[in-house]
Scaffold this motif. Structure first.
Motif, PDB file in Angstrom:
ATOM      1  N   GLY A  50       0.900  -1.186   0.025  1.00  0.00           N
ATOM      2  CA  GLY A  50       0.156  -0.005   0.071  1.00  0.00           C
ATOM      3  C   GLY A  50       0.678   1.396  -0.049  1.00  0.00           C
ATOM      4  N   CYS A  51       1.883   1.313   0.614  1.00  0.00           N
ATOM      5  CA  CYS A  51       2.876   2.443   0.654  1.00  0.00           C
ATOM      6  C   CYS A  51       3.462   2.727  -0.919  1.00  0.00           C
ATOM      7  CB  CYS A  51       3.956   2.062   1.788  1.00  0.00           C
ATOM      8  SG  CYS A  51       3.357   2.168   3.727  1.00  0.00           S
ATOM      9  N   ALA A  81     -12.755   4.714   6.507  1.00  0.00           N
ATOM     10  CA  ALA A  81     -13.486   4.531   7.813  1.00  0.00           C
ATOM     11  C   ALA A  81     -14.202   3.401   7.777  1.00  0.00           C
ATOM     12  CB  ALA A  81     -13.763   5.857   7.968  1.00  0.00           C
ATOM     13  N   ALA A  82     -15.327   3.393   6.638  1.00  0.00           N
ATOM     14  CA  ALA A  82     -16.171   2.246   6.593  1.00  0.00           C
ATOM     15  C   ALA A  82     -15.386   0.811   6.558  1.00  0.00           C
ATOM     16  CB  ALA A  82     -17.077   2.306   5.247  1.00  0.00           C
ATOM     17  N   TYR A  83     -14.416   0.561   5.612  1.00  0.00           N
ATOM     18  CA  TYR A  83     -13.693  -0.473   5.675  1.00  0.00           C
ATOM     19  C   TYR A  83     -13.175  -0.937   7.090  1.00  0.00           C
ATOM     20  CZ  TYR A  83     -10.062  -3.724   3.938  1.00  0.00           C
ATOM     21  OH  TYR A  83      -9.353  -5.076   3.798  1.00  0.00           O
ATOM     22  N   LEU A  84     -12.504  -0.027   7.537  1.00  0.00           N
ATOM     23  CA  LEU A  84     -11.805  -0.263   9.227  1.00  0.00           C
ATOM     24  C   LEU A  84     -13.056  -0.692   9.912  1.00  0.00           C
ATOM     25  CD1 LEU A  84      -9.038   2.638   9.533  1.00  0.00           C
ATOM     26  CD2 LEU A  84      -8.765  -0.018   8.907  1.00  0.00           C
ATOM     27  N   ALA A  85     -14.259  -0.073  10.018  1.00  0.00           N
ATOM     28  CA  ALA A  85     -15.164  -0.302  10.894  1.00  0.00           C
ATOM     29  C   ALA A  85     -15.643  -1.649  10.718  1.00  0.00           C
ATOM     30  CB  ALA A  85     -15.944   0.829  10.668  1.00  0.00           C
ATOM     31  N   TRP A  86     -15.810  -2.122   9.396  1.00  0.00           N
ATOM     32  CA  TRP A  86     -16.140  -3.343   9.028  1.00  0.00           C
ATOM     33  C   TRP A  86     -15.348  -4.392   9.511  1.00  0.00           C
ATOM     34  CZ3 TRP A  86     -13.832  -6.938   5.287  1.00  0.00           C
ATOM     35  CH2 TRP A  86     -14.654  -8.071   5.012  1.00  0.00           C
ATOM     36  N   LEU A  87     -13.960  -4.272   9.198  1.00  0.00           N
ATOM     37  CA  LEU A  87     -12.875  -5.231   9.790  1.00  0.00           C
ATOM     38  C   LEU A  87     -13.093  -5.306  11.447  1.00  0.00           C
ATOM     39  CD1 LEU A  87      -9.688  -4.345   7.820  1.00  0.00           C
ATOM     40  CD2 LEU A  87     -11.322  -6.156   7.538  1.00  0.00           C
ATOM     41  N   ASN A 111      -7.704 -12.860   3.801  1.00  0.00           N
ATOM     42  CA  ASN A 111      -6.330 -12.653   2.885  1.00  0.00           C
ATOM     43  C   ASN A 111      -6.005 -11.310   3.525  1.00  0.00           C
ATOM     44  OD1 ASN A 111      -4.829 -11.720   0.846  1.00  0.00           O
ATOM     45  ND2 ASN A 111      -6.084 -11.922  -0.724  1.00  0.00           N
ATOM     46  N   TRP A 112      -4.637 -11.754   4.476  1.00  0.00           N
ATOM     47  CA  TRP A 112      -4.126 -10.677   5.234  1.00  0.00           C
ATOM     48  C   TRP A 112      -3.349  -9.610   4.293  1.00  0.00           C
ATOM     49  CZ3 TRP A 112      -6.363  -9.181   9.273  1.00  0.00           C
ATOM     50  CH2 TRP A 112      -7.082 -10.026  10.147  1.00  0.00           C
ATOM     51  N   PHE A 113      -2.888 -10.252   3.278  1.00  0.00           N
ATOM     52  CA  PHE A 113      -2.142  -9.277   2.233  1.00  0.00           C
ATOM     53  C   PHE A 113      -3.180  -8.102   1.655  1.00  0.00           C
ATOM     54  CE2 PHE A 113      -0.922  -7.954  -1.797  1.00  0.00           C
ATOM     55  CZ  PHE A 113       0.584  -7.594  -1.851  1.00  0.00           C
ATOM     56  N   LEU A 114      -4.316  -8.724   1.310  1.00  0.00           N
ATOM     57  CA  LEU A 114      -5.357  -7.726   0.873  1.00  0.00           C
ATOM     58  C   LEU A 114      -5.758  -6.843   1.791  1.00  0.00           C
ATOM     59  CD1 LEU A 114      -6.790  -6.598  -1.768  1.00  0.00           C
ATOM     60  CD2 LEU A 114      -8.469  -8.654  -1.147  1.00  0.00           C
ATOM     61  N   MET A 117      -3.010  -4.126   2.556  1.00  0.00           N
ATOM     62  CA  MET A 117      -2.803  -3.106   1.591  1.00  0.00           C
ATOM     63  C   MET A 117      -4.006  -2.200   1.490  1.00  0.00           C
ATOM     64  SD  MET A 117      -2.111  -3.879  -2.590  1.00  0.00           S
ATOM     65  CE  MET A 117      -3.761  -4.568  -2.776  1.00  0.00           C
ATOM     66  N   MET A 118      -5.396  -2.790   1.592  1.00  0.00           N
ATOM     67  CA  MET A 118      -6.578  -1.852   1.305  1.00  0.00           C
ATOM     68  C   MET A 118      -6.456  -0.804   2.558  1.00  0.00           C
ATOM     69  SD  MET A 118      -7.829  -2.433  -1.502  1.00  0.00           S
ATOM     70  CE  MET A 118      -9.282  -1.621  -1.238  1.00  0.00           C
ATOM     71  N   GLY A 119      -6.222  -1.266   3.658  1.00  0.00           N
ATOM     72  CA  GLY A 119      -5.980  -0.484   4.900  1.00  0.00           C
ATOM     73  C   GLY A 119      -5.296   0.735   4.471  1.00  0.00           C
TER      74      GLY A 119
END
Length: 206
Positions: A50-51, A81-87, A111-114, A117-119
């Motif tokens: 992601g970086c 924010a929605a993605y983090l909240a979902w996780l 899938n912790w790679f994904l 990266m998405m985070g």
């Protein structure tokens, strides 16, 4: 400053940034402790991928759009924010019970790679940071794209070294960290951290 001075100054600043506890540290610690070294490494690789993608965006001008466009910034911020909240909510409501494969518990494997990266990609603050931080360490007259990728590469290398240290630290306590009750507690604690970061991101300003 000379080229060497710029590189040394950036490396020191990036090191401090890397070791400051945050969402990435929480994700790596939780994943490596609960699911093992390989999954922890995948999460770390995803975070650093992601970086690299943010670095490419900044190098080619897309990061500047996030920096100047309120709408683009807000869209990315609320998606992140929605993605983090979902996780986080999933970890709070459905913590793992054991180290059995996820399929055996009736849910797909993560899938912790994904996710790592998405985070990072859905956090506009990473882009803003690169846009505002990297140019300070690029000597005048030097090629912008090459230096941007070079500095991001240093940041990624530091991130991987730090991640390996975190992963190694959790493995020495694996026997305790992988007990059922501890796994549930770590999932819920990490889920709470994710929800708090989601709220902080959603309510944050530039």
């Amino acid at each position: 400053m000379s080229i060497a001075d710029n590189l040394i100054a950036f490396t020191l600043a990036a090191t401090l940034l890397t070791v400051t506890p945050g969402l990435d540290t929480a994700l790596i610690l939780r994943t490596s402790a609960v699911e093992g070294r390989k999954q922890g490494l995948r999460a770390a690789l995803g975070i650093n991928a992601g970086c690299l993608l943010w670095g490419a965006a900044v190098a080619f001008g897309l990061g500047a759009l996030i920096a100047v466009s309120e709408l683009a910034y807000d869209i990315l911020k609320y998606c992140g924010a929605a993605y983090l909240a979902w996780l986080g909510v999933n970890m709070l409501l459905r913590p793992r019970q054991s180290l059995a494969p996820a399929e055996a518990e009736g849910r797909p494997a993560a899938n912790w790679f994904l996710k790592g990266m998405m985070g990072n990609l859905l956090n506009p603050k990473v882009g803003i940071f690169y846009v505002s931080f990297l140019p300070q360490f690029i000597p005048q007259g030097q090629p912008l794209i090459a230096w941007t990728f070079g500095l991001v590469g240093i940041h990624v290398l530091l991130g991987l070294i730090w991640a390996m240290g975190l992963i190694s630290a959790t493995q020495s306590m694996a026997g305790v960290l992988r007990k059922g009750k501890v796994i549930q507690w770590m999932d819920r604690a990490t889920g709470l951290v994710f929800v708090l970061f989601a709220a902080r991101l959603a309510l944050s300003r530039r």
